[in-house]
Write a protein that holds these residues in place. Structure first.
Motif, mmCIF file in Angstrom:
data_model
loop_
_atom_site.group_PDB
_atom_site.id
_atom_site.type_symbol
_atom_site.label_atom_id
_atom_site.label_comp_id
_atom_site.label_asym_id
_atom_site.label_seq_id
_atom_site.Cartn_x
_atom_site.Cartn_y
_atom_site.Cartn_z
ATOM 1 N N GLY A 93 0.705 -1.105 0.010
ATOM 2 C CA GLY A 93 0.002 -0.100 0.159
ATOM 3 C C GLY A 93 0.960 1.213 -0.128
ATOM 4 O O GLY A 93 0.598 2.117 -0.800
ATOM 5 N N GLY A 94 1.913 1.324 0.889
ATOM 6 C CA GLY A 94 2.748 2.609 0.993
ATOM 7 C C GLY A 94 3.445 2.893 -0.443
ATOM 8 O O GLY A 94 3.485 3.786 -0.787
ATOM 9 N N LEU A 95 4.057 1.748 -0.934
ATOM 10 C CA LEU A 95 4.920 1.844 -1.920
ATOM 11 C C LEU A 95 4.182 2.060 -3.379
ATOM 12 O O LEU A 95 4.320 2.978 -4.126
ATOM 13 C CB LEU A 95 5.585 0.380 -2.507
ATOM 14 N N THR A 96 2.936 1.881 -3.329
ATOM 15 C CA THR A 96 1.821 1.732 -4.396
ATOM 16 C C THR A 96 1.559 3.344 -4.393
ATOM 17 O O THR A 96 1.627 4.375 -5.469
ATOM 18 C CB THR A 96 0.602 1.063 -4.234
ATOM 19 N N LEU A 97 1.283 3.708 -3.352
ATOM 20 C CA LEU A 97 0.550 5.305 -2.952
ATOM 21 C C LEU A 97 1.907 6.233 -3.533
ATOM 22 O O LEU A 97 1.727 7.082 -4.098
ATOM 23 C CB LEU A 97 0.458 5.575 -1.867
ATOM 24 N N VAL A 98 3.132 6.062 -3.007
ATOM 25 C CA VAL A 98 4.228 6.881 -3.193
ATOM 26 C C VAL A 98 4.681 6.919 -4.749
ATOM 27 O O VAL A 98 4.705 7.965 -5.361
ATOM 28 C CB VAL A 98 5.652 6.185 -2.503
ATOM 29 N N LEU A 99 4.518 5.667 -5.441
ATOM 30 C CA LEU A 99 4.968 5.482 -6.753
ATOM 31 C C LEU A 99 3.925 6.272 -7.632
ATOM 32 O O LEU A 99 4.005 6.707 -8.563
ATOM 33 C CB LEU A 99 5.277 4.063 -7.241
ATOM 34 N N ILE A 100 2.514 6.085 -7.127
ATOM 35 C CA ILE A 100 1.389 6.672 -7.943
ATOM 36 C C ILE A 100 1.411 8.301 -7.886
ATOM 37 O O ILE A 100 1.500 9.138 -8.738
ATOM 38 C CB ILE A 100 0.106 5.968 -7.612
ATOM 39 N N ALA A 101 1.845 8.549 -6.745
ATOM 40 C CA ALA A 101 2.167 10.092 -6.331
ATOM 41 C C ALA A 101 3.131 10.628 -7.495
ATOM 42 O O ALA A 101 3.006 11.788 -7.826
ATOM 43 C CB ALA A 101 2.273 10.341 -5.066
ATOM 44 N N ILE A 102 4.215 9.785 -7.456
ATOM 45 C CA ILE A 102 5.416 10.518 -8.291
ATOM 46 C C ILE A 102 4.920 10.518 -9.653
ATOM 47 O O ILE A 102 5.174 11.442 -10.473
ATOM 48 C CB ILE A 102 6.691 9.524 -8.297
ATOM 49 N N THR A 103 4.169 9.504 -10.095
ATOM 50 C CA THR A 103 3.698 9.390 -11.586
ATOM 51 C C THR A 103 2.688 10.581 -11.941
ATOM 52 O O THR A 103 2.750 11.382 -12.911
ATOM 53 C CB THR A 103 3.086 8.002 -11.935
ATOM 54 N N TYR A 104 1.827 10.910 -10.720
ATOM 55 C CA TYR A 104 0.790 12.197 -11.181
ATOM 56 C C TYR A 104 1.244 13.269 -10.935
ATOM 57 O O TYR A 104 1.099 14.481 -11.240
ATOM 58 C CB TYR A 104 -0.376 11.889 -10.436
ATOM 59 N N GLY A 105 2.534 13.263 -10.000
ATOM 60 C CA GLY A 105 3.207 14.583 -9.970
ATOM 61 C C GLY A 105 3.764 15.086 -11.097
ATOM 62 O O GLY A 105 4.032 16.255 -11.303
ATOM 63 N N LEU A 106 4.117 14.403 -11.995
ATOM 64 C CA LEU A 106 4.581 14.648 -13.227
ATOM 65 C C LEU A 106 3.700 15.218 -14.285
ATOM 66 O O LEU A 106 4.062 15.676 -15.333
ATOM 67 C CB LEU A 106 5.423 13.413 -13.964
ATOM 68 N N MET A 107 2.321 15.093 -14.090
ATOM 69 C CA MET A 107 1.293 15.835 -14.981
ATOM 70 C C MET A 107 0.744 16.709 -14.677
ATOM 71 O O MET A 107 0.983 17.233 -13.564
ATOM 72 C CB MET A 107 0.122 14.594 -14.795
ATOM 73 N N PRO A 108 0.463 17.846 -15.604
ATOM 74 C CA PRO A 108 -0.230 19.088 -15.331
ATOM 75 C C PRO A 108 -1.320 19.085 -14.394
ATOM 76 O O PRO A 108 -2.032 18.331 -14.457
ATOM 77 C CB PRO A 108 -0.417 19.621 -16.629
ATOM 78 N N TYR A 109 -1.382 20.235 -13.549
ATOM 79 C CA TYR A 109 -2.559 20.511 -12.675
ATOM 80 C C TYR A 109 -2.939 21.654 -12.693
ATOM 81 O O TYR A 109 -2.197 22.725 -12.145
ATOM 82 C CB TYR A 109 -2.019 19.576 -11.410
ATOM 83 N N GLY A 110 -4.250 21.991 -13.132
ATOM 84 C CA GLY A 110 -4.425 23.419 -13.195
ATOM 85 C C GLY A 110 -3.946 23.981 -14.192
ATOM 86 O O GLY A 110 -3.554 23.854 -15.201
ATOM 87 N N SER A 111 -3.438 25.252 -13.770
ATOM 88 C CA SER A 111 -2.525 26.151 -14.548
ATOM 89 C C SER A 111 -1.122 25.924 -14.145
ATOM 90 O O SER A 111 -0.285 26.553 -15.148
ATOM 91 C CB SER A 111 -2.592 27.580 -13.961
#
Length: 587
Positions: free
Chosen positions: A214-232
């Motif tokens: 659970g912890g590793l999945t959340l961290v790696l998914i957060a890294i992945t979505y952290g690379l995507m645009p958000y808002g402006s």
């Protein structure tokens, strides 16, 4: 008759060959795949599909490897290794049959890649342990080196075959793994023997599995979505969901070792870290993967998006040629890998791995000295130097880690090693892409505006101001003609405002690379400096690993010393001292 150790090496080598072919053939064929499923790279949502196709495989393997290693120690390494071949082959067939189009097809590709990743987890978690079981301590480094040659050979085969098959039909790139998988499955079921020491009485660590996965999945998914645009923003690090997932994931991973210390039969045996070679070797491998995991993507983007178009290569051909021009890095690895592996059998891993990481860090610094329109021979020499450094590190480090473990912990230990390596690779993608995207976001707009004004197309400046850095990076990586794609999305009445001479400049092979180059090179150099710093950390950890240590040999020596000590009696009668050493009565 062929000795079993070579049968074991051939089986594990087929697995490595299949996995490495699959990795590079996908990288080179992504342009054909995205065109084949009709996915537009300039749509804001497209970047997430690219990231998940590239990183989803690594996320799944990183999460599963320790659990699979633990299961292998309980149920048998060979049995689960065989099962991995079968699952991987099924995943390859499903990828070939992908039925949809657009985002539906992209989602299907991601899911089928994750099925492949499950099979890959069984292969990666067990291959090093099977080799360690089969080979005597004095030959393990050589065996690991040979195994890694297969990995690099597979990478080269994948580049060449991918470049050829992608021009015929994108589906064929997934079919290549099937005959290799069928051969590996049959060969392993027929020939592999389980030589591991089983721990059948042990149970699955449910709290540890849930917390770690659970912890590793959340961290790696957060890294992945952290690379995507958000808002402006050009990136998603301010996204509340990303921040929440990262905080919860890190919290679970921090709690994980404390849980494992209080579980009777832990999946991640913390006591293995009492072995110095295991601890420092694993963390050195983690930072090596973190430093190197994203560099190939950065070099390929440089070649595909800038250097190759400037040297007359068409956009459709640059993915293939980018693979060919990175061969010097693979050559360095192939040449130094087996040599350093064999040397480590005699002198240990510390010197080889430390020097290898220093060489890698120096290569990173040298890469920052190249302009965007560089001369290829010195660039190739630098790539060779980097590959040589990685080759000096790879086989000796894996051998040292596996040598440090008791036989009955090799499955768990191999899974732990592979988990840290894959986690480092995934984190590397996040680190390198984040550095590049942050810098690109700061400089890209002014760079494009200047280039548009020089081309007499200032009318397009408002359009380019709205294009996120991810789209520019995406198009460069996939070998699209970016301007042709952008102009095709605009109303014809708007495009008609641009003069024919300006359109000719914009749609040529030179304008986009020259416009992208100033901003991208700043970003690339920042990422290379970060990579050099990470490899220096790996070098320090390698230097701290201690002298050559082989668990079986050292423990046997200690046991012999203790036995001799028990059999020595010393009696003193007056001035005379009598010593009886051992059962043979020798004095």
């Amino acid at each position: 008759m062929v000795q079993y150790k070579w049968i074991a090496l051939s089986n594990t080598t087929i697995g490595v060959l299949m996995a490495s072919i699959n990795a590079t053939i996908l990288m080179i064929s992504l342009p054909a795949i995205f065109r084949g499923i009709d996915l537009n790279p300039f749509l804001p949502s497209s970047f997430q599909y690219l990231l998940w196709i590239l990183m989803g495989y690594m996320v799944v393997t990183a999460v599963l490897l320790v659990t699979v290693g633990r299961l292998s120690d309980i149920f048998g390494r060979v049995r689960l290794f065989n099962f991995g071949f079968l699952i991987f082959t099924v995943g390859s067939i499903l990828l070939f049959l992908t039925p949809g189009k657009g985002t539906t097809a992209a989602t299907e590709l991601i899911f089928f890649r994750m099925i492949q990743a499950v099979g890959g987890s069984f292969l990666f978690a067990n291959s090093a342990a099977i080799i360690t079981d089969a080979f005597p301590a004095g030959e393990r480094g050589k065996a690991m080196g040979i195994n890694q040659i297969a990995g690099l050979a597979g990478s080269l085969i994948g580049l060449i075959i991918g470049g050829i098959l992608a021009t015929i039909n994108w589906r064929y790139v997934f079919l290549v793994s099937v005959p290799v998988g069928v051969l590996g499955t049959a060969w392993s079921y027929l020939k592999l023997k389980d030589q591991s020491i089983r721990r059948k009485d042990e149970k699955i660590d449910v709290p540890g599995n849930l917390t770690f996965a659970g912890g590793l999945t959340l961290v790696l998914i957060a890294i992945t979505y952290g690379l995507m645009p958000y808002g402006s923003s050009s990136m998603g690090w301010t996204n509340p969901w990303v921040l929440t997932a990262m905080i919860i994931g890190i919290g679970m991973l921090v709690a994980f070792p404390f849980i494992e210390l209080h579980v009777d039969q832990p999946m991640f045996d913390m006591h293995l870290f009492k072995y110095r070679g295991f601890t420092f070797g694993n963390f050195a491998g983690f930072f090596q993967s973190m430093g190197m995991g994203g560099v190939m993507f950065m070099v390929i983007i440089l070649l595909q998006g800038i250097w190759l178009p400037l040297h007359g290569y068409s956009y459709t051909s640059v993915p293939f040629w980018a693979g060919i021009y990175t061969i010097p890095m693979m050559a360095g690895f192939v040449i130094l890998g087996p040599i350093s592996g064999a040397l480590s059998d005699k002198i240990g891993a510390r010197l080889l791995t430390t020097v290898g990481m220093i060489i890698g860090a120096v290569a990173f610094i040298l890469l920052t000295l190249f302009p965007y329109n560089f001369s290829y021979p010195p660039f190739a020499a630098t790539l060779f130097l980097m590959g040589a450094g990685m080759g000096m590190f790879g086989a000796p480090n894996i051998t040292a880690v596996m040598n440090s473990l008791p036989a009955h912990y090799r499955g768990t230990g191999s899974g732990m090693r592979a988990t840290l390596q894959n986690t480092g690779q995934t984190a590397s993608m996040g680190i390198f892409f984040s550095i590049v995207l942050i810098t690109l976001s700061s400089y890209l707009s002014s760079s494009f505006n200047t280039a548009l004004a020089s081309a007499g197309a200032s009318v397009l400046i408002p359009v380019f101001d709205k294009i996120p850095a991810t789209s520019a990076l995406f198009s460069a990586f996939l070998g699209y003609n970016p301007m042709g794609t952008i102009l095709s999305l605009l109303p014809s009445s708007f495009v008609s405002l641009i003069s024919p001479s300006s359109l000719s400049i914009l749609e040529g092979t030179h304008w986009f690379p020259l416009a992208l180059a100033p901003a991208f090179m700043k970003a690339l150099h920042d990422s290379f400096y970060a990579g050099a710093g990470i490899l220096i950390i790996a070098a320090v950890l390698s230097a701290l690993r201690g002298k050559r240590f082989i668990y079986d040999e050292n423990i046997n020596k200690e046991a012999q010393v203790q036995e001799i000590g028990k059999s020595i009696t010393v009696s003193s009668v007056g001035p005379e001292v009598k010593v009886n050493a051992g059962r043979d009565g020798k004095k």
